[in-house]
Every structure is written in C-alpha cells, then in structure tokens.
Motif scaffolding. Structure first.
Motif, PDB file in Angstrom:
ATOM      1  N   ALA A 174     -19.974 -21.554 -43.398  1.00 20.86           N
ATOM      2  CA  ALA A 174     -19.914 -20.940 -41.952  1.00 20.86           C
ATOM      3  C   ALA A 174     -20.850 -19.832 -41.580  1.00 20.86           C
ATOM      4  CB  ALA A 174     -18.491 -20.571 -41.314  1.00 20.86           C
ATOM      5  N   ARG A 175     -20.997 -18.884 -42.694  1.00 20.76           N
ATOM      6  CA  ARG A 175     -21.614 -17.811 -42.628  1.00 20.76           C
ATOM      7  C   ARG A 175     -23.196 -18.000 -42.764  1.00 20.76           C
ATOM      8  NH1 ARG A 175     -18.806 -14.650 -39.459  1.00 20.76           N
ATOM      9  NH2 ARG A 175     -16.860 -13.869 -40.722  1.00 20.76           N
ATOM     10  N   GLN A 176     -23.422 -19.020 -43.677  1.00 27.93           N
ATOM     11  CA  GLN A 176     -24.843 -19.248 -44.015  1.00 27.93           C
ATOM     12  C   GLN A 176     -25.426 -19.888 -42.516  1.00 27.93           C
ATOM     13  OE1 GLN A 176     -25.853 -22.108 -47.382  1.00 27.93           O
ATOM     14  NE2 GLN A 176     -27.885 -22.194 -46.644  1.00 27.93           N
ATOM     15  N   LEU A 177     -24.638 -20.673 -42.123  1.00 26.35           N
ATOM     16  CA  LEU A 177     -24.976 -21.491 -40.755  1.00 26.35           C
ATOM     17  C   LEU A 177     -25.296 -20.402 -39.709  1.00 26.35           C
ATOM     18  CD1 LEU A 177     -22.428 -24.288 -40.601  1.00 26.35           C
ATOM     19  CD2 LEU A 177     -24.925 -24.366 -41.016  1.00 26.35           C
ATOM     20  N   GLN A 178     -24.487 -19.588 -39.443  1.00 21.11           N
ATOM     21  CA  GLN A 178     -24.712 -18.339 -38.807  1.00 21.11           C
ATOM     22  C   GLN A 178     -25.848 -17.484 -38.814  1.00 21.11           C
ATOM     23  OE1 GLN A 178     -20.871 -16.009 -37.928  1.00 21.11           O
ATOM     24  NE2 GLN A 178     -21.943 -14.338 -37.272  1.00 21.11           N
ATOM     25  N   ARG A 179     -26.429 -17.398 -39.980  1.00 24.91           N
ATOM     26  CA  ARG A 179     -27.595 -16.808 -40.410  1.00 24.91           C
ATOM     27  C   ARG A 179     -28.887 -17.710 -40.052  1.00 24.91           C
ATOM     28  NH1 ARG A 179     -24.926 -14.977 -45.160  1.00 24.91           N
ATOM     29  NH2 ARG A 179     -25.795 -16.724 -46.279  1.00 24.91           N
ATOM     30  N   MET A 180     -28.646 -19.067 -40.225  1.00 23.64           N
ATOM     31  CA  MET A 180     -29.855 -20.012 -39.797  1.00 23.64           C
ATOM     32  C   MET A 180     -29.783 -20.091 -38.443  1.00 23.64           C
ATOM     33  SD  MET A 180     -28.745 -23.101 -42.595  1.00 23.64           S
ATOM     34  CE  MET A 180     -30.049 -23.963 -42.175  1.00 23.64           C
ATOM     35  N   ILE A 181     -28.814 -20.094 -37.629  1.00 25.71           N
ATOM     36  CA  ILE A 181     -28.711 -20.011 -36.076  1.00 25.71           C
ATOM     37  C   ILE A 181     -29.650 -18.561 -35.733  1.00 25.71           C
ATOM     38  CG2 ILE A 181     -27.595 -19.832 -33.974  1.00 25.71           C
ATOM     39  CD1 ILE A 181     -25.452 -21.414 -35.349  1.00 25.71           C
ATOM     40  N   THR A 182     -29.149 -17.743 -36.198  1.00 26.06           N
ATOM     41  CA  THR A 182     -29.825 -16.172 -35.796  1.00 26.06           C
ATOM     42  C   THR A 182     -31.416 -16.384 -36.259  1.00 26.06           C
ATOM     43  OG1 THR A 182     -27.802 -14.973 -36.160  1.00 26.06           O
ATOM     44  CG2 THR A 182     -30.049 -13.893 -36.189  1.00 26.06           C
ATOM     45  N   ASP A 183     -31.826 -16.996 -37.426  1.00 27.32           N
ATOM     46  CA  ASP A 183     -33.300 -17.105 -37.643  1.00 27.32           C
ATOM     47  C   ASP A 183     -34.088 -18.236 -37.235  1.00 27.32           C
ATOM     48  OD1 ASP A 183     -32.674 -15.049 -39.557  1.00 27.32           O
ATOM     49  OD2 ASP A 183     -32.581 -16.202 -41.243  1.00 27.32           O
ATOM     50  N   GLY A 239     -24.492 -24.482 -34.487  1.00 31.13           N
ATOM     51  CA  GLY A 239     -23.784 -24.492 -35.544  1.00 31.13           C
ATOM     52  C   GLY A 239     -22.323 -24.263 -35.253  1.00 31.13           C
ATOM     53  N   VAL A 240     -21.416 -24.527 -36.188  1.00 27.86           N
ATOM     54  CA  VAL A 240     -20.223 -24.211 -35.887  1.00 27.86           C
ATOM     55  C   VAL A 240     -19.818 -22.839 -36.922  1.00 27.86           C
ATOM     56  CG1 VAL A 240     -17.615 -25.107 -36.630  1.00 27.86           C
ATOM     57  CG2 VAL A 240     -19.215 -26.559 -35.727  1.00 27.86           C
ATOM     58  N   VAL A 241     -19.313 -21.946 -36.131  1.00 20.89           N
ATOM     59  CA  VAL A 241     -19.075 -20.645 -36.711  1.00 20.89           C
ATOM     60  C   VAL A 241     -17.576 -20.116 -36.667  1.00 20.89           C
ATOM     61  CG1 VAL A 241     -21.462 -19.918 -36.464  1.00 20.89           C
ATOM     62  CG2 VAL A 241     -19.587 -19.250 -34.771  1.00 20.89           C
ATOM     63  N   ILE A 242     -16.961 -19.238 -37.433  1.00 25.96           N
ATOM     64  CA  ILE A 242     -15.666 -18.915 -37.110  1.00 25.96           C
ATOM     65  C   ILE A 242     -15.847 -17.817 -35.995  1.00 25.96           C
ATOM     66  CG2 ILE A 242     -14.099 -17.293 -38.175  1.00 25.96           C
ATOM     67  CD1 ILE A 242     -15.180 -18.198 -40.898  1.00 25.96           C
ATOM     68  N   GLU A 243     -14.453 -17.830 -35.201  1.00 22.90           N
ATOM     69  CA  GLU A 243     -14.705 -16.814 -34.118  1.00 22.90           C
ATOM     70  C   GLU A 243     -14.065 -15.375 -34.332  1.00 22.90           C
ATOM     71  OE1 GLU A 243     -12.352 -17.991 -30.696  1.00 22.90           O
ATOM     72  OE2 GLU A 243     -13.606 -19.932 -30.534  1.00 22.90           O
ATOM     73  N   ASP A 244     -15.097 -14.543 -34.602  1.00 24.06           N
ATOM     74  CA  ASP A 244     -14.815 -13.025 -35.097  1.00 24.06           C
ATOM     75  C   ASP A 244     -15.920 -12.138 -34.466  1.00 24.06           C
ATOM     76  OD1 ASP A 244     -17.238 -13.522 -36.562  1.00 24.06           O
ATOM     77  OD2 ASP A 244     -16.090 -13.691 -38.550  1.00 24.06           O
ATOM     78  N   ASN A 245     -15.793 -11.116 -34.998  1.00 20.17           N
ATOM     79  CA  ASN A 245     -16.816  -9.908 -34.233  1.00 20.17           C
ATOM     80  C   ASN A 245     -18.183 -10.332 -34.640  1.00 20.17           C
ATOM     81  OD1 ASN A 245     -14.541  -8.214 -33.448  1.00 20.17           O
ATOM     82  ND2 ASN A 245     -14.493  -7.134 -35.552  1.00 20.17           N
ATOM     83  N   GLU A 246     -18.523 -10.864 -35.649  1.00 24.26           N
ATOM     84  CA  GLU A 246     -19.984 -11.266 -35.943  1.00 24.26           C
ATOM     85  C   GLU A 246     -20.388 -12.317 -34.841  1.00 24.26           C
ATOM     86  OE1 GLU A 246     -21.537 -11.631 -39.904  1.00 24.26           O
ATOM     87  OE2 GLU A 246     -19.914 -10.419 -40.788  1.00 24.26           O
ATOM     88  N   SER A 247     -19.534 -13.249 -34.782  1.00 24.32           N
ATOM     89  CA  SER A 247     -20.260 -14.357 -33.865  1.00 24.32           C
ATOM     90  C   SER A 247     -19.850 -14.093 -32.520  1.00 24.32           C
ATOM     91  CB  SER A 247     -19.165 -15.592 -34.292  1.00 24.32           C
ATOM     92  OG  SER A 247     -18.061 -15.658 -33.900  1.00 24.32           O
ATOM     93  N   ARG A 248     -19.578 -12.973 -32.321  1.00 23.84           N
ATOM     94  CA  ARG A 248     -19.381 -12.713 -30.738  1.00 23.84           C
ATOM     95  C   ARG A 248     -20.736 -12.169 -30.265  1.00 23.84           C
ATOM     96  NH1 ARG A 248     -14.353 -10.175 -32.269  1.00 23.84           N
ATOM     97  NH2 ARG A 248     -12.488 -11.471 -31.312  1.00 23.84           N
TER      98      ARG A 248
END
Length: 293
Positions: A133-142, A148-157
């Motif tokens: 999930a963390r790698q997916l979050q970085r790939m979306i940002t880049d 992508g599917v991410v965990i709902e937390d402070n970073e994903s906000r």
C-alpha cells in the motif's frame, strides 16, 4: 520570447536521464543514437548549460540537469493531461486504466469488481499492479499509476480518495491451535507466538508493527512472505500464526479469531491530488462506488 526548448526535446532529455545513456534512450524511442545526441547538444546550446556529465561508460545529470529534470517531468505531465482532455472533448476515451492493488485485496476482494467493470466497458484495458500500500501511494504521487488502493491515514489524506472498504483484521490460526476456540486474542498473546508476516511496505505488516508499537511489544518473526497461499500453508502446518483480513480466511483448515479489542482497517481508492481523471478512470471510480466490496 521563444522558449529555448520544445516538448519533444524535453521528452528526449528525460528518457536519456531515466535510461542512463544515449544508446538506451535511442532504443526506447526507436530513433538513431545520433539524433538523440544532437537533440541533447542543441538543448544544451540553447540553454547555455551542461546537462549531463559524460563519463567513459555512463552519463549522469549535472546540478543544472537535475533542476531541469524536475521541471521537465512536471511540464510533460501537464502537457499529457491537456492532450488527453482535448482528445476526450472529441469523444475519445483513454483506453487503459492503471490501478494498483495490494495482494490481499487483489486475490480475495477485487476479481468480481474488475470482471464486472470489464464486462460493462470491454474496450477499456485494465492494467493491475500488485504492490504494498505504501509503494502504491508513492507510485500514484509520482504519476506511475492512475489509481490505487491505500490505507486511510494522515498520509493518504493528501490525496483524492473514495472510501472503498472497512474490514476486520483477525488472527489466523490452525484449527487445532489453542486460540481457535477463543472469542478474542490480546496483543500480548498474539505477540507471544511465532509470526508469519508480510514484508515491510504492505498494510498487513504495517498493521502488525503499529499494534506492537502501541502495546510496547515486539514481533517474533518466524517467516516473511508476501505469498498468501504460502503463508496459509505455514500457519496450517503449525509453524506460526498470522493476521489477515477476515474474508481471506476461507478454507476449512484455518480459523479466524478477532483481536481483543476488534481491529478494523479502512481502505480507499485514491488518485493524485488535483490529478486529471480520464473518462475511463472516472467510470472506474463510479463503478467501484456503486458496487461496494
């Protein structure tokens, strides 16, 4: 005032930088190496800057080249988004949706959803990338992934999100384990057992690490594997226990037991903040919203 470069030159520049050489860039762009070298030389001449250090067997960006790389990447992303938006005004839909899904969801939650979307939109190609999930979050940002599917937390906000799923994380044990007949397992009891865990970067591992930190405990990691069937086999043979989303424990040999207190994860379908979504991507988001997991 005319700019000292065009979009084509910037694409060539980024390709050379990403591939680490003129020959590799020429191969990727299907042009002669001499044309690549000439484009870079012209770009450097117009900017009156040296963009690459030329070594005997490799090249690397100069400080000026690194600065241009950041701006060129952003500029080309915006140009691609503008081009896509103009095409869609003529009724042309982007033919591919790139979506990143953690393995646990990809194996047990998403197949019916993906097949249902494909049945409704047969002309759209779905490219599914499996990663943590963390790698997916970085790939979306880049910009490497559209969704992508991410965990709902402070970073994903910091991203655009659509709530996808709320599911319980449970302890997974073999049927003959002492925990199997229990109503709940405390963190102290869970961390007193040998554990079979995903590697770092996956929400499964992040959940366990967070639970340990919150309770001042540490994990006794017996095995690390991102392969769900292998993890299940190890647990079934009695070499350790693990934790899964409840729906993943679907066979007769394993038992799901809640934590004491029950632990829940919230997951969202996410995309870049302010990112342009094509009609295909928008259709996928709307389809997911209309067909909860």
């Amino acid at each position: 005032m005319a700019l000292p470069f065009d979009l084509r030159a910037l694409r060539v520049f980024l390709t050379v930088a990403n591939r680490g050489g003129f020959s590799a860039a020429a191969h990727e762009l299907h042009v002669a190496q001499s044309a690549i070298s000439q484009t870079i030389a012209n770009l450097e001449r117009r900017l009156e800057l040296t963009l690459f250090h030329r070594h005997e067997r490799r090249i690397s960006l100069t400080a000026e080249g690194q600065s241009l790389y950041v701006h060129a990447h952003e500029l080309l992303e915006r140009a691609d988004a503008a081009h896509l938006a103009m095409r869609e005004l003529h009724g042309l839909v982007k033919g591919e949706v790139r979506i990143g899904i953690p393995s646990m969801l990809g194996s047990y939650y998403f197949p019916p959803l993906l097949m249902g979307f494909k049945e409704r939109h047969p002309g759209i190609q779905l490219t599914v990338v499996e990663a943590g999930a963390r790698q997916l979050q970085r790939m979306i940002t880049d910009g490497e992934l559209d969704l992508g599917v991410v965990i709902e937390d402070n970073e994903s906000r910091q991203m655009e999100r659509r709530h996808l799923l709320r599911e319980e994380m449970v302890v997974c044990v073999p049927r003959d384990h002492p925990f199997a007949g229990r109503n709940g397992v405390t963190p102290e009891e869970f961390f007193g057992e040998p554990l079979v865990l995903f590697q770092e970067g996956y929400f499964h591992r992040e959940f366990v690490d967070t639970l340990a930190r919150q309770n001042g405990l540490s994990a006794n990691v017996a095995f690390q594997s991102n392969l769900i069937p292998l993890t299940k086999a190890i647990v079934h043979k009695g070499f350790g226990i693990t934790t899964f989303l409840r729906r993943v424990i679907d066979g007769p040999d394993l038992v799901a037991v809640s934590f004491d207190s029950p632990a829940w994860l919230d997951l969202s379908l996410a995309w870049g903040k302010g990112a342009y979504l094509s009609r295909a991507e928008t259709a996928f988001v709307e389809f997911v919203s209309a067909h909860p997991l």
